[in-house]
Design a protein around this motif. Structure first.
Motif, PDB file in Angstrom:
ATOM      1  N   MET A   1       0.837  -1.190   0.000  1.00 37.50           N
ATOM      2  CA  MET A   1       0.000   0.000   0.000  1.00 37.50           C
ATOM      3  C   MET A   1       0.874   1.243   0.000  1.00 37.50           C
ATOM      4  SD  MET A   1      -2.927  -1.058   2.746  1.00 37.50           S
ATOM      5  CE  MET A   1      -3.781  -2.605   2.603  1.00 37.50           C
ATOM      6  N   SER A   2       0.523   2.215  -0.831  1.00 35.12           N
ATOM      7  CA  SER A   2       1.365   3.395  -0.968  1.00 35.12           C
ATOM      8  C   SER A   2       1.123   4.378   0.146  1.00 35.12           C
ATOM      9  CB  SER A   2       1.076   4.076  -2.310  1.00 35.12           C
ATOM     10  OG  SER A   2      -0.255   4.552  -2.349  1.00 35.12           O
ATOM     11  N   ASP A   3       2.099   5.220   0.358  1.00 36.98           N
ATOM     12  CA  ASP A   3       1.980   6.279   1.363  1.00 36.98           C
ATOM     13  C   ASP A   3       2.507   7.553   0.731  1.00 36.98           C
ATOM     14  OD1 ASP A   3       2.770   6.516   4.892  1.00 36.98           O
ATOM     15  OD2 ASP A   3       1.901   7.968   3.513  1.00 36.98           O
ATOM     16  N   THR A   4       1.615   8.436   0.319  1.00 33.62           N
ATOM     17  CA  THR A   4       1.987   9.617  -0.429  1.00 33.62           C
ATOM     18  C   THR A   4       2.534  10.726   0.440  1.00 33.62           C
ATOM     19  OG1 THR A   4      -0.217  10.567  -0.242  1.00 33.62           O
ATOM     20  CG2 THR A   4       0.199   9.111  -2.121  1.00 33.62           C
ATOM     21  N   GLY A   5       2.495  10.557   1.743  1.00 40.01           N
ATOM     22  CA  GLY A   5       2.987  11.596   2.642  1.00 40.01           C
ATOM     23  C   GLY A   5       1.966  12.683   2.910  1.00 40.01           C
ATOM     24  N   GLU A   6       0.729  12.509   2.398  1.00 37.93           N
ATOM     25  CA  GLU A   6      -0.311  13.492   2.653  1.00 37.93           C
ATOM     26  C   GLU A   6      -1.009  13.159   3.958  1.00 37.93           C
ATOM     27  OE1 GLU A   6      -2.346  12.545  -0.821  1.00 37.93           O
ATOM     28  OE2 GLU A   6      -1.403  14.076  -2.079  1.00 37.93           O
ATOM     29  N   GLN A   7      -1.757  14.134   4.489  1.00 35.66           N
ATOM     30  CA  GLN A   7      -2.489  13.905   5.727  1.00 35.66           C
ATOM     31  C   GLN A   7      -3.962  14.179   5.498  1.00 35.66           C
ATOM     32  OE1 GLN A   7      -0.420  16.423   8.638  1.00 35.66           O
ATOM     33  NE2 GLN A   7       0.275  14.556   9.581  1.00 35.66           N
ATOM     34  N   ASN A 187     -11.246   5.138   3.933  1.00 31.81           N
ATOM     35  CA  ASN A 187      -9.810   5.092   4.200  1.00 31.81           C
ATOM     36  C   ASN A 187      -9.451   3.999   5.203  1.00 31.81           C
ATOM     37  OD1 ASN A 187      -9.374   7.226   2.494  1.00 31.81           O
ATOM     38  ND2 ASN A 187      -9.046   8.743   4.093  1.00 31.81           N
ATOM     39  N   LEU A 188     -10.267   3.900   6.259  1.00 27.91           N
ATOM     40  CA  LEU A 188     -10.013   2.904   7.295  1.00 27.91           C
ATOM     41  C   LEU A 188     -10.083   1.495   6.708  1.00 27.91           C
ATOM     42  CD1 LEU A 188      -9.574   2.219  10.313  1.00 27.91           C
ATOM     43  CD2 LEU A 188     -12.066   2.193  10.555  1.00 27.91           C
ATOM     44  N   LEU A 189     -11.095   1.252   5.874  1.00 31.97           N
ATOM     45  CA  LEU A 189     -11.224  -0.057   5.240  1.00 31.97           C
ATOM     46  C   LEU A 189     -10.039  -0.335   4.321  1.00 31.97           C
ATOM     47  CD1 LEU A 189     -15.035  -0.015   4.347  1.00 31.97           C
ATOM     48  CD2 LEU A 189     -13.932  -1.298   6.199  1.00 31.97           C
ATOM     49  N   TRP A 190      -9.638   0.665   3.534  1.00 35.80           N
ATOM     50  CA  TRP A 190      -8.498   0.476   2.624  1.00 35.80           C
ATOM     51  C   TRP A 190      -7.235   0.087   3.385  1.00 35.80           C
ATOM     52  CZ3 TRP A 190      -4.383   4.240   2.721  1.00 35.80           C
ATOM     53  CH2 TRP A 190      -3.317   3.898   1.870  1.00 35.80           C
ATOM     54  N   TYR A 224     -16.183   5.348  -3.425  1.00 31.81           N
ATOM     55  CA  TYR A 224     -16.061   4.678  -2.128  1.00 31.81           C
ATOM     56  C   TYR A 224     -16.075   3.164  -2.345  1.00 31.81           C
ATOM     57  CZ  TYR A 224     -17.256   9.411  -0.787  1.00 31.81           C
ATOM     58  OH  TYR A 224     -17.259  10.790  -0.663  1.00 31.81           O
ATOM     59  N   SER A 225     -15.103   2.696  -3.093  1.00 30.73           N
ATOM     60  CA  SER A 225     -15.101   1.297  -3.533  1.00 30.73           C
ATOM     61  C   SER A 225     -14.972   0.319  -2.374  1.00 30.73           C
ATOM     62  CB  SER A 225     -13.966   1.067  -4.527  1.00 30.73           C
ATOM     63  OG  SER A 225     -12.707   1.329  -3.924  1.00 30.73           O
ATOM     64  N   GLU A 275      -4.964   2.920  -3.333  1.00 25.43           N
ATOM     65  CA  GLU A 275      -5.316   3.964  -2.369  1.00 25.43           C
ATOM     66  C   GLU A 275      -6.433   4.843  -2.926  1.00 25.43           C
ATOM     67  OE1 GLU A 275      -3.194   7.669   0.051  1.00 25.43           O
ATOM     68  OE2 GLU A 275      -2.028   6.348  -1.261  1.00 25.43           O
ATOM     69  N   PRO A 276      -7.436   5.180  -2.115  1.00 23.22           N
ATOM     70  CA  PRO A 276      -8.524   6.054  -2.580  1.00 23.22           C
ATOM     71  C   PRO A 276      -7.987   7.431  -2.960  1.00 23.22           C
ATOM     72  CG  PRO A 276      -9.114   4.957  -0.519  1.00 23.22           C
ATOM     73  CD  PRO A 276      -7.658   4.714  -0.726  1.00 23.22           C
ATOM     74  N   GLN A 277      -8.573   8.019  -4.011  1.00 21.24           N
ATOM     75  CA  GLN A 277      -8.116   9.319  -4.505  1.00 21.24           C
ATOM     76  C   GLN A 277      -9.164  10.421  -4.388  1.00 21.24           C
ATOM     77  OE1 GLN A 277      -4.970   9.885  -5.350  1.00 21.24           O
ATOM     78  NE2 GLN A 277      -4.504   7.731  -4.913  1.00 21.24           N
ATOM     79  N   TYR A 278     -10.452  10.097  -4.517  1.00 29.72           N
ATOM     80  CA  TYR A 278     -11.554  11.061  -4.361  1.00 29.72           C
ATOM     81  C   TYR A 278     -11.464  12.232  -5.335  1.00 29.72           C
ATOM     82  CZ  TYR A 278     -11.600   8.404  -0.027  1.00 29.72           C
ATOM     83  OH  TYR A 278     -11.591   7.392   0.896  1.00 29.72           O
ATOM     84  N   GLN A 279     -11.084  11.959  -6.566  1.00 29.48           N
ATOM     85  CA  GLN A 279     -10.946  13.026  -7.552  1.00 29.48           C
ATOM     86  C   GLN A 279     -12.285  13.603  -7.991  1.00 29.48           C
ATOM     87  OE1 GLN A 279      -8.716  11.124 -10.667  1.00 29.48           O
ATOM     88  NE2 GLN A 279      -6.766  11.255  -9.559  1.00 29.48           N
TER      89      GLN A 279
END
Length: 293
Positions: A1-7, A187-190, A224-225, A275-279
């Motif tokens: 799982m990626s971690d983009t460094g965003e919060q 996010n929690l589920l992902w 919200y897949s 990872e969810p993006q919500y674009q």
């Protein structure tokens, strides 16, 4: 799982843009200078009030039922070495892993009556499941310094780092997420998207099937897949809500993830979940903050 460094900042779900914006305003000086003793007394009075409510008894029974059906970890566990301090006793006298608790998005309980009732209910749930107060972590970016003092004085663990997209569960955990945004649930589920980890989660929050019913299906599946997939395999126990507390506890359920249900999904479901993006979410209920350089 990626971690983009965003919060991701937690935001409570609101019925309108004005209320949502208000929830994210900085704490006022008045909140920072709370009378801790009086605020705690008010919270304890609310706990006593809820304890006498008929609907609380059903909440209590449903929570105990959810705990008993998943008191064992999702693996066989017969030969697993579990630290003694993580073992508790279930109602039948057998050993089980003790629950931790995480609460996000509680809101400003010193100024919001609904948030105070939700905090009082959290304290009752901790008592019922015999979860030590120190094992309950709470976080909301709207907490004032005075409110953080109140929570600390009550014995809860106040998180200093926003981990709304970082909480990877390693032991049975109760997530108390009252009226949080859909993206936070997603996010929690992902972050916990595996057949080994999801069964460790118990969520008290908005019904996933209720979220689905209120959304256009194609938008729900696109944005919200993880909630979309969870609806088919999770077990929801609706929690009752008296009419006078509809703004506080409406559409609430205990949500669990039985291993037997998860096994029904194709194996490809669990392979490198993106990872969810919500674009496509202009009204996103959490705030994405760029990583500071």
């Amino acid at each position: 799982m990626s971690d983009t460094g965003e919060q991701w900042q937690v935001a409570r779900r609101r019925k309108g843009a004005a209320r949502r914006a208000k929830s994210l305003q900085p704490a006022s000086a008045c909140q920072d200078q709370l009378d801790v003793g009086k605020t705690i007394q008010r919270i304890r009075e609310t706990v006593s009030e809820l304890r006498c409510e008929d609907f609380w008894q059903e909440w209590k029974e449903q929570l105990l039922m959810a705990g008993s059906t998943q008191s064992k970890p999702p693996w066989d566990g017969k030969d697993a070495e579990v630290p003694a301090e993580q073992l508790g006793r279930n109602r039948d006298g057998g050993t089980c892993l003790e629950l931790e608790c995480v609460c996000y998005g509680l809101g400003s309980f010193s100024s919001c009556v609904s948030a105070r009732y939700q905090l009082a209910m959290l304290l009752l749930l901790l008592e019922t499941r015999q979860i030590p107060l120190k094992d309950c972590c709470v976080f909301d970016p709207v907490f004032s310094s005075g409110e953080r003092d109140v929570l600390t004085e009550l014995g809860l663990t106040v998180l200093t780092e926003n981990e709304a997209r970082k909480r990877l569960t390693t032991r049975p955990t109760l997530f108390y997420l009252m009226h949080c945004g859909k993206a936070l649930y997603n996010n929690l589920l992902w972050k916990n998207w595996s057949t080994e980890t999801l069964p460790l989660l118990r969520i008290i929050g908005n019904s996933f099937s209720g979220i689905q019913d209120r959304m256009i299906e194609r938008d729900f599946q696109r944005d919200y897949s993880y909630i979309t997939q969870a609806v088919a395999v999770c077990e929801e126990r609706p929690l009752p809500c008296p009419s006078r507390l509809l703004d506080v506890f409406n559409d609430t359920a205990v949500i669990t993830f039985p291993s037997s249900s998860l096994s029904k999904l194709p194996q490809s479901t669990w392979a490198e979940p993106p990872e969810p993006q919500y674009q496509h979410c202009p009204d996103l209920e959490i705030i994405l903050r760029e990583k500071q350089s």
